[in-house]
Design an enzyme around this catalytic site. Structure first.
Site, PDB file in Angstrom:
ATOM      1  CD  GLN A  78      81.618 -21.449  50.974  1.00 15.42           C
ATOM      2  OE1 GLN A  78      81.251 -21.664  52.005  1.00 15.42           O
ATOM      3  NE2 GLN A  78      80.988 -20.805  49.843  1.00 15.42           N
ATOM      4  CG  PHE A  79      81.300 -25.344  45.407  1.00 15.35           C
ATOM      5  CD1 PHE A  79      81.376 -24.827  44.117  1.00 15.35           C
ATOM      6  CD2 PHE A  79      80.099 -25.469  46.047  1.00 15.35           C
ATOM      7  CE1 PHE A  79      80.107 -24.344  43.786  1.00 15.35           C
ATOM      8  CE2 PHE A  79      78.915 -25.067  45.532  1.00 15.35           C
ATOM      9  CZ  PHE A  79      78.992 -24.456  44.258  1.00 15.35           C
ATOM     10  CB  THR A  80      81.577 -20.492  46.400  1.00 14.93           C
ATOM     11  OG1 THR A  80      81.482 -20.286  47.616  1.00 14.93           O
ATOM     12  CG2 THR A  80      80.229 -21.119  45.899  1.00 14.93           C
TER      13      THR A  80
END
Length: 150
Positions: A78-80
């Site tokens: 989950q890069f966000t």
């Protein structure tokens, strides 16, 4: 490295109509990796996830770990989680690790969690458009950041 840990009664990940990971009781872990993250961050976070006592005991107090309840883990990249929202309304993601850094750490987290739990870790697909479904139990949601160890 950041993790959002959600206590769930069920969770699943679907990519292109195919289920890539599915659990019942356990943790849905959203994992964000930044460029500065190290193997030390990974080890600390994996231990923290597995040791987190957020399952109810016989008195309904949060005293049990995932091992104590024989729970499973669904791990999703989950890069966000490293979104910068200081300026404007469009988030920036410059702190999020590029795939050449993030993928090996994500894969190592899978291995580390499997070793610590003696269970198969269910996953999504790194970088894919994933559809995550969950039933948050409680709800209980805990955020952990390796930059806040002390």
């Amino acid at each position: 490295m950041r993790a959002v840990l959600q206590r769930v009664t069920q969770a699943s990940c679907v990519v292109d109509g195919n289920t890539t990971g599915e659990i019942n009781k356990g943790f849905l872990v959203l994992l964000g990796i930044e460029e500065a993250d190290t193997a030390e961050d990974l080890d600390w976070l994996a231990q923290k996830i597995v040791g987190m006592r957020i399952f109810g005991d016989e008195n309904d107090l949060m005293n049990k770990s995932i091992a104590d309840v024989n729970g499973d883990i669904l791990l999703i990249s989950q890069f966000t989680l490293f979104a910068s929202t200081k300026k404007g309304n469009r988030p920036g993601f410059t702190r999020a690790a590029k795939p050449n850094v993030a993928i090996p750490l994500y894969e190592e987290m899978i291995v580390k969690l499997a070793a610590l739990t003696n269970k198969k870790i269910e996953t999504g697909i790194f970088g894919a458009d994933m559809k995550i479904s969950l039933v948050n139990d409680g709800p209980v949601t805990i955020m952990i950041d390796t930059k806040n160890k002390e």
